[in-house]
Design an enzyme around this catalytic site. Structure first.
Site, PDB file in Angstrom:
ATOM      1  N   SER A 199       0.832  -1.209   0.000  1.00  0.00           N
ATOM      2  CA  SER A 199       0.000   0.000   0.000  1.00  0.00           C
ATOM      3  C   SER A 199       0.865   1.257   0.000  1.00  0.00           C
ATOM      4  O   SER A 199       2.020   1.234   0.422  1.00  0.00           O
ATOM      5  CB  SER A 199      -0.887   0.041   1.237  1.00  0.00           C
ATOM      6  OG  SER A 199      -1.586  -1.160   1.385  1.00  0.00           O
TER       7      SER A 199
HETATM    8  N1  SAH Z   1       0.665  -5.354   4.349  1.00  0.00           N
HETATM    9  C1  SAH Z   1       1.230  -5.779   3.100  1.00  0.00           C
HETATM   10  C2  SAH Z   1       0.284  -5.550   1.956  1.00  0.00           C
HETATM   11  C3  SAH Z   1       0.131  -6.770   1.140  1.00  0.00           C
HETATM   12  S1  SAH Z   1      -1.165  -6.762  -0.042  1.00  0.00           S
HETATM   13  C4  SAH Z   1       2.589  -5.143   2.866  1.00  0.00           C
HETATM   14  O1  SAH Z   1       3.023  -4.301   3.659  1.00  0.00           O
HETATM   15  O2  SAH Z   1       3.219  -5.514   1.892  1.00  0.00           O
HETATM   16  C5  SAH Z   1      -2.360  -7.784   0.744  1.00  0.00           C
HETATM   17  C6  SAH Z   1      -1.948  -9.200   1.020  1.00  0.00           C
HETATM   18  O3  SAH Z   1      -3.083  -9.864   1.553  1.00  0.00           O
HETATM   19  C7  SAH Z   1      -1.516 -10.018  -0.200  1.00  0.00           C
HETATM   20  O4  SAH Z   1      -0.220 -10.457  -0.016  1.00  0.00           O
HETATM   21  C8  SAH Z   1      -2.504 -11.176  -0.231  1.00  0.00           C
HETATM   22  O5  SAH Z   1      -1.942 -12.399  -0.650  1.00  0.00           O
HETATM   23  C9  SAH Z   1      -2.950 -11.226   1.222  1.00  0.00           C
HETATM   24  N2  SAH Z   1      -4.211 -11.925   1.474  1.00  0.00           N
HETATM   25  C10 SAH Z   1      -5.381 -11.898   0.764  1.00  0.00           C
HETATM   26  N3  SAH Z   1      -6.288 -12.694   1.354  1.00  0.00           N
HETATM   27  C11 SAH Z   1      -5.685 -13.245   2.449  1.00  0.00           C
HETATM   28  C12 SAH Z   1      -6.094 -14.159   3.459  1.00  0.00           C
HETATM   29  N4  SAH Z   1      -7.312 -14.720   3.479  1.00  0.00           N
HETATM   30  N5  SAH Z   1      -5.213 -14.490   4.428  1.00  0.00           N
HETATM   31  C13 SAH Z   1      -3.970 -13.961   4.452  1.00  0.00           C
HETATM   32  N6  SAH Z   1      -3.523 -13.113   3.526  1.00  0.00           N
HETATM   33  C14 SAH Z   1      -4.363 -12.734   2.537  1.00  0.00           C
END
Ligand code: SAH
Length: 271
Positions: free
Chosen positions: A118
């Site tokens: 993000s």
């Molecule tokens: N906080 C992260 C943002 C990652 S984007 C950072 O700092 O990089 C959101 C993430 O949520 C993705 O990697 C995706 O794979 C994960 N995601 C989506 N659904 C999920 C679930 N049910 N359980 C765990 N992770 C999930």
């Protein structure tokens, strides 16, 4: 438009993502919104190449990060704990080397497997919402969607414990690699389906999701402590994604729908 920072000139040599130059992150104290210079070794105390990589990188990234923090403050982020944490974490260490020169711009960036990190502004905004009305350090936090590990690192500076769960094994492992050099002992990475929460760490003082679903899963509400706060992008009845804040009280749940956002989808199962 923001001016693109000159940093990092030498980054391709630093092994960003492999640990070089990252170990200073926890040691360096950068007050909120500060422009405090990074510690710089006097010239000649290190081999030339190492000096260019380590002190050069530390100095440049510290200054660029301080500028990012000032911009966050201008954009309305007020909580000194959040500004301080944003100033501490070296975001460029969490993205591919080729993207590192964009790491301190207010932009989301690809992190692999179709996912994105993000914008700094959104990370700061969500953590500020999490900290709202809580004096001092937050308690145990659950993050859904570890991704590259950046937000977990920021959270580690405002909370006593961070449990962060990721459903994509490739990203879970990448986050582990990114976080290792920082030695953030209060960050616990879990590979699993975050839609189920993580009962072993419950109850949580806060839950923060980096992926947006149709609804807030019941497991998150169950695992939230009374007095705890949940921040999650969720699809509204109007059909668009917005930030939803839910406060758990002894009587039930207070729900607030805030601004529109664009997060990757919350998916069930692991892959
Ligand atoms: N906080 C992260 C943002 C990652 S984007 C950072 O700092 O990089 C959101 C993430 O949520 C993705 O990697 C995706 O794979 C994960 N995601 C989506 N659904 C999920 C679930 N049910 N359980 C765990 N992770 C999930």
């Amino acid at each position: 438009m923001s001016q693109r920072p000159g940093f990092p000139i030498k980054l391709s040599n630093t092994g960003a993502g492999t640990g070089a130059g990252k170990g200073t992150a926890t040691a360096r104290k950068v007050p909120a919104g500060a422009t405090a210079p990074a510690v710089q070794k006097p010239a000649g105390t290190q081999p030339k190449a190492a000096s260019a990589q380590v002190s050069g990188l530390g100095l440049d990234s510290g200054a660029v990060r301080a500028r990012m923090v000032r911009k966050l403050a201008e954009q309305g982020v007020k909580d000194p704990r959040v500004l301080d944490a944003m100033g501490r974490v070296e975001r460029h260490c969490f993205v591919e080397t080729a993207l590192a020169n964009q790491a301190y711009e207010d932009t989301s960036l690809p992190i692999g497997l179709g996912q994105t990190i993000s914008k700094p502004n959104v990370v700061a905004r969500m953590i500020e919402l999490l900290c709202q009305d809580v004096p001092g350090k937050l308690g145990r936090i659950l993050e859904i969607g570890t991704g590259c590990g950046y937000q977990a690192a920021v959270l580690s500076h405002v909370a006593t414990e961070v449990y962060s769960i990721e459903r994509l094994r490739g990203l879970h492992e990448k986050a582990r690699t990114h976080l290792r050099p920082f030695k953030l002992h209060n960050v616990h990475l879990i590979f699993g389906d975050g839609m189920l929460g993580y009962p072993k760490g419950a109850p949580y003082a806060g839950i923060i999701s980096a992926a947006g679903g149709e609804n807030v899963p019941q497991s998150w509400l169950d695992q939230l402590a009374v007095g705890g706060r949940l921040i999650a992008p969720t699809v509204t009845p109007a059909g668009h994604q917005a930030l939803v804040v839910i406060l758990k009280t002894a009587q039930g749940f207070d729900r607030q729908v805030l601004e529109a956002v664009h997060f990757v989808p919350l998916k069930s199962g692991v892959a």
